[in-house]
Scaffold this active site. Structure first.
Site, PDB file in Angstrom:
ATOM      1  N   ASP A  84     -12.361 114.679  82.296  1.00 17.52           N
ATOM      2  CA  ASP A  84     -13.584 115.492  82.375  1.00 17.52           C
ATOM      3  C   ASP A  84     -13.378 116.755  83.186  1.00 17.52           C
ATOM      4  O   ASP A  84     -12.843 116.711  84.308  1.00 17.52           O
ATOM      5  CB  ASP A  84     -14.690 114.688  83.083  1.00 17.52           C
ATOM      6  CG  ASP A  84     -15.548 113.899  82.118  1.00 17.52           C
ATOM      7  OD1 ASP A  84     -15.633 114.276  80.937  1.00 17.52           O
ATOM      8  OD2 ASP A  84     -16.142 112.897  82.557  1.00 17.52           O
ATOM      9  N   GLU A 181     -24.045 110.463  74.044  1.00 15.13           N
ATOM     10  CA  GLU A 181     -24.544 109.483  75.015  1.00 15.13           C
ATOM     11  C   GLU A 181     -26.070 109.402  74.924  1.00 15.13           C
ATOM     12  O   GLU A 181     -26.768 110.427  74.979  1.00 15.13           O
ATOM     13  CB  GLU A 181     -24.128 109.897  76.442  1.00 15.13           C
ATOM     14  CG  GLU A 181     -24.682 108.938  77.504  1.00 15.13           C
ATOM     15  CD  GLU A 181     -24.046 109.077  78.870  1.00 15.13           C
ATOM     16  OE1 GLU A 181     -23.068 109.833  79.028  1.00 15.13           O
ATOM     17  OE2 GLU A 181     -24.536 108.412  79.803  1.00 15.13           O
TER      18      GLU A 181
HETATM   19  O1  KIV Z   1     -17.910 110.266  82.970  1.00 14.36           O
HETATM   20  C1  KIV Z   1     -17.974 109.329  82.150  1.00 14.36           C
HETATM   21  O2  KIV Z   1     -17.629 108.178  82.438  1.00 14.36           O
HETATM   22  C2  KIV Z   1     -18.466 109.626  80.811  1.00 14.36           C
HETATM   23  C3  KIV Z   1     -18.685 108.489  79.872  1.00 14.36           C
HETATM   24  C4  KIV Z   1     -19.847 107.681  80.266  1.00 14.36           C
HETATM   25  C5  KIV Z   1     -18.778 108.945  78.451  1.00 14.36           C
HETATM   26  O3  KIV Z   1     -18.702 110.758  80.494  1.00 14.36           O
END
Ligand code: KIV
Length: 264
Positions: A84, A181
């Site tokens: 991310d 989500e």
């Molecule tokens: O940060 C995370 O764990 C996520 C998932 C819930 C898709 O974005």
């Protein structure tokens, strides 16, 4: 399992074969997940909640994400590794490129961003530079303060249409994967049919190409309220390995998610 690539995930979508994804935040969790044949590992900024103890993902930094990505990358095995980009780390093409480069150099193979149509130029720029992106739509936790809480998204027609149009535009711009989500199951099914790229769901019903959960939710280790889409796979398992294997089986044979894990 052979090394999982984006083209393998695309082939799975074409063949109607479901794939699995779990979060991992360190080498031990990465080994647990990859050794059970989970196709995609996400180093999620949910680490802000589950590792750092915050009430949102907003405090997570690029340095935090690089550290955890390096830890996971060491034991990700054949799983595809997505990491991310955290809160406010991709507000311009230049900033996104700089921070995505850091994540890729820490071991990510794809970077994930939260948003909709405004991400089109950023996704295109990343792709030009050889960085595949995964776009997270629907309930985007980094925007929790704008959304007014962790709520299902896309229940009204205008938001649903905007989400479908954004998904198509993002695919055109070069996005490699979408995550949906907490969106109604029918909307998730429509988005999944509208694009050629693989779509991963969490609280998005059974029709997406893949399913993801936060690993600690699956292992019943999360403190506090459990979201509706969570299933405790430890309930019928003797070990953490068994629980992850049970999740993989359940997604592949389409017994998870059940209707009660989704939203109408
Ligand atoms: O940060 C995370 O764990 C996520 C998932 C819930 C898709 O974005």
């Amino acid at each position: 399992m052979a090394k999982v690539t984006l083209s393998i995930l695309s082939d799975m979508k074409k063949n109607g074969e479901k794939f699995t994804s779990l979060t991992a935040y360190d080498a031990t969790l990465a080994h647990l997940v990859s050794s059970q044949g989970v196709e995609v590992i996400l180093v999620g900024d949910s680490l802000g909640n589950v590792c750092q103890g915050h009430t949102s993902t907003v405090p997570v930094t690029v340095d935090d994400m690089c550290y955890h990505t390096r830890c996971v990358s060491a034991k990700a095995g054949d799983s595809l590794l997505i990491a991310d980009l955290p809160f406010a780390s991709y507000t311009s093409e230049q900033q996104a490129l700089g921070n995505a480069t850091r994540l890729m150099q820490a071991g990510a193979e794809v970077v994930k961003l939260e948003g909709e149509a405004w991400l089109v130029p950023i996704v295109a720029r990343l792709r030009e530079q050889g960085i595949p992106s995964c776009v997270h739509l629907g309930l985007t936790p980094q925007s929790v303060h704008v959304l007014g809480g962790y709520k299902v998204q896309g229940r009204d027609e205008a938001r649903a249409t905007a989400m479908i149009e954004a998904a198509i535009a993002l695919e055109k711009a070069g996005a490699a994967i979408l995550v949906l989500e907490c969106v109604p199951s029918v909307l998730a099914a429509e988005i999944t049919r509208s694009v050629q790229i693989p779509v991963i769901g969490i609280g998005a019903g059974a029709e997406t190409d893949g399913q993801i959960l936060v690993i600690y939710d699956l292992l019943n280790m999360t403190a506090g309220r459990k979201p509706r889409f969570v299933k405790n796979f430890m309930a019928e398992s003797d070990s953490t390995q068994d629980a992850v294997a049970a999740f993989v089986r359940a997604v592949k044979d389409r017994t998870f998610p059940a209707p009660e894990h989704g939203f109408e």
